[in-house]
Enzyme design. Structure first.
Site, PDB file in Angstrom:
ATOM      1  N   GLU A   1      24.849  40.647  26.962  1.00 15.31           N
ATOM      2  CA  GLU A   1      25.321  41.645  26.011  1.00 15.31           C
ATOM      3  C   GLU A   1      26.326  41.055  25.027  1.00 15.31           C
ATOM      4  O   GLU A   1      26.436  41.501  23.878  1.00 15.31           O
ATOM      5  CB  GLU A   1      25.947  42.823  26.757  1.00 15.31           C
ATOM      6  CG  GLU A   1      26.066  44.081  25.929  1.00 15.31           C
ATOM      7  CD  GLU A   1      26.391  45.297  26.775  1.00 15.31           C
ATOM      8  OE1 GLU A   1      25.723  46.321  26.610  1.00 15.31           O
ATOM      9  OE2 GLU A   1      27.322  45.213  27.611  1.00 15.31           O
TER      10      GLU A   1
ATOM     11  N   LYS B   1      20.970  53.985  22.837  1.00 15.18           N
ATOM     12  CA  LYS B   1      21.620  55.233  23.265  1.00 15.18           C
ATOM     13  C   LYS B   1      21.342  56.355  22.264  1.00 15.18           C
ATOM     14  O   LYS B   1      21.022  57.490  22.646  1.00 15.18           O
ATOM     15  CB  LYS B   1      23.133  55.014  23.385  1.00 15.18           C
ATOM     16  CG  LYS B   1      23.562  54.141  24.556  1.00 15.18           C
ATOM     17  CD  LYS B   1      25.080  53.996  24.550  1.00 15.18           C
ATOM     18  CE  LYS B   1      25.554  53.122  25.687  1.00 15.18           C
ATOM     19  NZ  LYS B   1      27.036  52.950  25.666  1.00 15.18           N
TER      20      LYS B   1
ATOM     21  N   HIS C   1      13.297  29.243  47.890  1.00 16.22           N
ATOM     22  CA  HIS C   1      11.936  29.479  48.357  1.00 16.22           C
ATOM     23  C   HIS C   1      11.146  30.377  47.420  1.00 16.22           C
ATOM     24  O   HIS C   1       9.998  30.711  47.721  1.00 16.22           O
ATOM     25  CB  HIS C   1      11.976  30.091  49.763  1.00 16.22           C
ATOM     26  CG  HIS C   1      12.612  29.204  50.781  1.00 16.22           C
ATOM     27  ND1 HIS C   1      11.904  28.306  51.541  1.00 16.22           N
ATOM     28  CD2 HIS C   1      13.906  29.047  51.142  1.00 16.22           C
ATOM     29  CE1 HIS C   1      12.723  27.653  52.344  1.00 16.22           C
ATOM     30  NE2 HIS C   1      13.952  28.080  52.111  1.00 16.22           N
TER      31      HIS C   1
END
EC number: 5.3.1.9
Length: 427
Positions: A273, A405, A294
Site C-alpha cells: 500500500e 471504497k 515444501h
C-alpha cells in the site's frame, strides 16, 4: 534487529547489487534520512508514525482498558491496518493464559456468523477501530456484533472500547454512551499504526507488555542514521529498492517463527500500500519457514529470477527436545531439539538460494519478545519510508484503495453499475 545483506550482493546473486552501487546509493540514503528527519521534527503526516515510540501514551491505553474485567475474548473490529497490527502483536506475544483474540476484518457473512456463534459475548470485549468512524466494513460488522450482543441479553455499552479519531460517528457514539475510548493519533496512516493506540489497546487487553514493545521501537528509532551501512532499517529498505530496480520485483517475507506468520501479512500491507504507485513497487508475498520450504521454495530457487527472499530468524528459542527413536534413518535427530531442527532448515534454505544465485536478506532478532518485536516493527516501517523516498512516491497515501471504497459505496447506493467492463462468462 540486525540485517545481513551479503546474499543480496551481485557476487552471490543475480539479480544482485554491486558493492560500489550500494556506496553510491548511500548518498541518496543520506538525503532521504534528512527528509525523514525533517518530517519527524515537523510531525508531518506519515512521518509522525516514526515518532510513536515517544508520542504514544501507554498509561492512557491502560486506563481505557482498566474497566474491563472477566475478559475471555478480545474481538477487534477493524480492517487493514486497524486489525493487522493488533493481530501481529497477539500472534507473536500473547501467552497461553491470555484472553483469546479474534478479528472481524472482513464482511464475509459466513465467517462473521460462525465467529459470533462461537463466542461468549458476555465475556468478550469488542474494540471497534476506525479513525474516521465511517469505514463501511468496520461499522457494518460492529452493528452486527452489537445486535448479536442484544440478542444474548448483553449490554454492549459495558463491553465496548472505541478506538477512533477526534470526530466522526464512533466518537459521537462513545460520547453519547460514555464508552471507554482511545484516540487514533493524527498524522499516522493505518498501516503505520501498530505502535499507537490501534495496536496497543488490544495488546494491553491481552496482557502484552506494551512498555517493552515501545522501548524496543524507541531503541530502533535512536539507531537511525544517515547511512545504510550503519542503520539496519535503511540497509533493508535500500537493498530491497536496489534489487527491485534490477529485476527482483517480488519480495517474499519468510519468517522462521510460527508467531511471526501474521507479521508477514502486516508487512505485505505496509509494503504494497505504501510503495505500489506510479508503476513502481515490489509485490510482497507471504511465506513461513519451515512450512513453505515444501510449497514455495522450488519456485524461489528454480523459477524466474524476479524475487528477493527476506528471512526473519530468531536466535533464542524454547527448548523442546526430540525424543530418541529406533526408527531407521533418523539417527541425525539424536540429541537435538525442535529449535535446532528449525535453525538447520533455515540455514539450508538460505544456502540453497545462495548456491543457485538467488538474492536473500537475513533479518535477525535476539528473541521473539516484546522488545525485539517493537524493534522489528519500527525497523520495517522506517525501511518502508526510506524505500518510498528512493522510489520518489507518495508513501503515505493510498489513492487506489480510496477509489475502491468510493466505488463500493456508489454501487450500494445504486449510483454506479456493478460492472464497468466487458464480461465473457462461461457457465
Amino acid at each position: 534487529m540486525r540485517v545481513d545483506i551479503g546474499n543480496a550482493l551481485d557476487e552471490v546473486a543475480s539479480p544482485g547489487v554491486p558493492r560500489d552501487a550500494l556506496e553510491r546509493l548511500d548518498e541518496r540514503v543520506a538525503d532521504a534520512h534528512e527528509r525523514i528527519a525533517r518530517g519527524r521534527a515537523d510531525d508531518e503526516f506519515g512521518y509522525a508514525a516514526l515518532n510513536l515510540p515517544e508520542t504514544a501514551d501507554p498509561d492512557a491505553v491502560r486506563a481505557a482498558v482498566e474497566p474491563f474485567d472477566d475478559v475471555e475474548t478480545v474481538l477487534t473490529v477493524g480492517i487493514g491496518g486497524s486489525a493487522l497490527g493488533a493481530a501481529t502483536l497477539s500472534s507473536a506475544l500473547a501467552d497461553a493464559d491470555a484472553p483469546d483474540a479474534y478479528y472481524l476484518d472482513n464482511v464475509d457473512p459466513d465467517h462473521v456468523r460462525t465467529l459470533l456463534d462461537g463466542l461468549d459475548l458476555s465475556r468478550t470485549v469488542v474494540d471497534v477501530v476506525s479513525r474516521s468512524g465511517t469505514t463501511a466494513e468496520t461499522l457494518a460488522n460492529f452493528l452486527v456484533v452489537r445486535e448479536a450482543m442484544a440478542e444474548e441479553g448483553v449490554d454492549w455499552t459495558e463491553r465496548t472500547l472505541v478506538t477512533t479519531g477526534e470526530s466522526g460517528n464512533l466518537r459521537d457514539l462513545a460520547e453519547k454512551h460514555d464508552l471507554p475510548s482511545v484516540r487514533v493519533p493524527e498524522g499516522v496512516p493505518g498501516r503505520f499504526s501498530v505502535l499507537s493506540t490501534v495496536g496497543l489497546a488490544p495488546a494491553a487487553l491481552q496482557g502484552i507488555d506494551i512498555d517493552a514493545l515501545l522501548a524496543g521501537a524507541a531503541e530502533a528509532a535512536d539507531g537511525l542514521s544517515g547511512s545504510l551501512f550503519e542503520t539496519p532499517a535503511y540497509a533493508y529498505g535500500a537493498t530491497a529498492y536496489a534489487l527491485d530496480i534490477r529485476g527482483a520485483g517480488v519480495n517474499a517475507m519468510m519468517p522462521y517463527a510460527e508467531g511471526l506468520e501474521t507479521f508477514a501479512e502486516w508487512f505485505a500491507q505496509l509494503w504494497a500500500e505504501s510503495l505500489g504507485k506510479d508503476g513502481l513497487g515490489q509485490t510482497p508475498v507471504r511465506a513461513l519457514g519451515a512450512t513453505d520450504q515444501h510449497s514455495q521454495l522450488q519456485l524461489y530457487r528454480a523459477g524466474p529470477r524476479d524475487k528477493l527472499v527476506t528471512f526473519v530468524d530468531v536466535d533464542d528459542r524454547p527448548d523442546v527436545p526430540i525424543p530418541e527413536t529406533d526408527l531407521e534413518g533418523l539417527d541425525y535427530l539424536a540429541d537435538t531439539d525442535l529449535g535446532e531442527l528449525l535453525d538447520a532448515e533455515f540455514r539450508a534454505t538460505e544456502a540453497s538460494l545462495a548456491e543457485s544465485g538467488r538474492p536473500s536478506v537475513r533479518v535477525e532478532l535476539d528473541a521473539l519478545d516484546a522488545h525485539s518485536l517493537g524493534g522489528l516493527l519500527y525497523g520495517m516501517e522506517a525501511a518502508c519510508v526510506l524505500a518510498g523516498e528512493l522510489y520518489e512516491v507518495e508513501t503515505f497515501t493510498q489513492p487506489a484503495v480510496e477509489w475502491g471504497k468510493e466505488a463500493a459505496r456508489d454501487i450500494l447506493r445504486g449510483e454506479r453499475d456493478r460492472s464497468e467492463k466487458a464480461t465473457l462468462r462461461v457457465e
